[in-house]
Write a protein that holds these residues in place. Structure first.
Motif, PDB file in Angstrom:
ATOM      1  N   ASP A   5       0.831  -1.215   0.000  1.00  0.00           N
ATOM      2  CA  ASP A   5       0.000   0.000   0.000  1.00  0.00           C
ATOM      3  C   ASP A   5       0.862   1.259   0.000  1.00  0.00           C
ATOM      4  N   GLY A  49      -1.835   9.518   9.105  1.00  0.00           N
ATOM      5  CA  GLY A  49      -2.659   8.369   9.463  1.00  0.00           C
ATOM      6  C   GLY A  49      -2.688   7.280   8.405  1.00  0.00           C
ATOM      7  N   PHE A  50      -1.981   7.470   7.296  1.00  0.00           N
ATOM      8  CA  PHE A  50      -1.991   6.479   6.214  1.00  0.00           C
ATOM      9  C   PHE A  50      -1.473   5.126   6.708  1.00  0.00           C
ATOM     10  N   ALA A 100      -1.270   3.993   9.858  1.00  0.00           N
ATOM     11  CA  ALA A 100      -2.213   3.446  10.848  1.00  0.00           C
ATOM     12  C   ALA A 100      -3.428   2.837  10.154  1.00  0.00           C
ATOM     13  N   ASP A 101      -3.941   3.518   9.134  1.00  0.00           N
ATOM     14  CA  ASP A 101      -5.097   3.001   8.395  1.00  0.00           C
ATOM     15  C   ASP A 101      -4.749   1.693   7.679  1.00  0.00           C
ATOM     16  N   ALA A 135      -4.663  -1.145  10.166  1.00  0.00           N
ATOM     17  CA  ALA A 135      -6.037  -1.521  10.532  1.00  0.00           C
ATOM     18  C   ALA A 135      -6.725  -2.262   9.394  1.00  0.00           C
ATOM     19  N   ARG A 136      -6.530  -1.782   8.164  1.00  0.00           N
ATOM     20  CA  ARG A 136      -7.190  -2.379   6.993  1.00  0.00           C
ATOM     21  C   ARG A 136      -6.769  -3.831   6.799  1.00  0.00           C
TER      22      ARG A 136
END
Length: 251
Positions: A51, A231-232, A234-235, A238-239
């Motif tokens: 990502d 926050g990329f 962290a996201d 989580a994703r």
């Protein structure tokens, strides 16, 4: 933001950002199953590092291509030799000879695994004569323990994914690796337990060949700080359902 042609050429001299992906770290990368039984899994890589590579390519305005490796050492070699433009690695001085690292974007725990019947109860008990520690060859744990272990013997297997299997097969005293990988493998094999705590914190960073120059290295460092701050990262954690890893603090 308009990027200079020299910067774009430093990152993607072929016109495509070539990203080296280490599949040996299941927290950050994995191979997406194609659902087709061919004897080998030819799916594309996925995960947090994938990502992030896609995001960098998007900001540079170039396509991205992935080359995946089962061992960290192979991924490091690809970037060092400029067969890839960027990679995702645990920071280590030995690797830094040919790679310019960013600050870490993720922190991961390295732990020890033993048998239930083992007399070992603390991380400090491991480095003793007679103990053999199984690690993945060329992994961050291999490099760290090679420097730090004074009395125990380090035994290396071909990849991080094979550590627990080799540890059980060869009847060794200790296995070392990513906490989540060890937990997952131990859940499939009875009679194993993790020692409490951790023996190291792995600082996962991005890197590019040092020969690409200071401007590119500075831009990559700034990019990593931005994806942490926004926050990329962290996201992405989580994703992908990642537990046991945390976003690294700002540099």
């Amino acid at each position: 933001m308009t990027l200079s042609s020299s910067l774009l050429n430093a990152f993607a001299p072929t016109g495509t950002l070539r990203a080296s992906i280490n599949l040996g770290n299941p927290i950050l990368a994995h191979r997406i199953s194609t659902g087709i039984s061919t004897g080998t899994d030819s799916g594309e890589p996925g995960g947090v590092s994938v990502d992030i590579a896609r995001e960098l390519a998007s900001r540079l305005g170039v396509p991205v291509a992935f080359t995946s490796f089962d061992r960290a050492a192979e991924s490091v070699e690809a970037v060092t030799n400029e067969n890839a433009d960027i990679g995702f690695f645990a920071i280590d001085p030995l690797r830094g000879a040919g790679i310019a690292f960013t600050a870490p974007y993720v922190l991961i725990e390295g732990c020890y695994l033993v048998r239930d019947a083992s007399p070992l109860t603390r991380n400090e008990d491991v480095d003793r004569e007679g103990n053999r520690i199984m690690v993945g060859k060329g992994s961050a744990y291999d490099l760290f323990l090679t420097r730090e272990i004074k009395h125990a013997q380090i035994v290396r297997t071909e990849s991080s994914q094979a550590v627990v299997e080799a540890f059980v097969r060869d009847n060794l005293e200790v296995a070392a690796g990513v906490k989540q990988q060890l937990e997952s493998d131990a859940a499939r094999t009875s009679g194993l337990r993790l020692l409490d705590g951790r023996f190291m914190v792995i600082q996962q960073a991005m890197g590019l060949p040092k020969r690409r120059g200071d401007e590119a290295a500075r831009h990559l460092r700034e990019f990593v700080e931005d994806v942490k701050r926004s926050g990329f990262v962290a996201d992405a954690l989580a994703r992908h359902g990642i537990k046991g890893a945390s976003v690294a603090p700002a540099a």
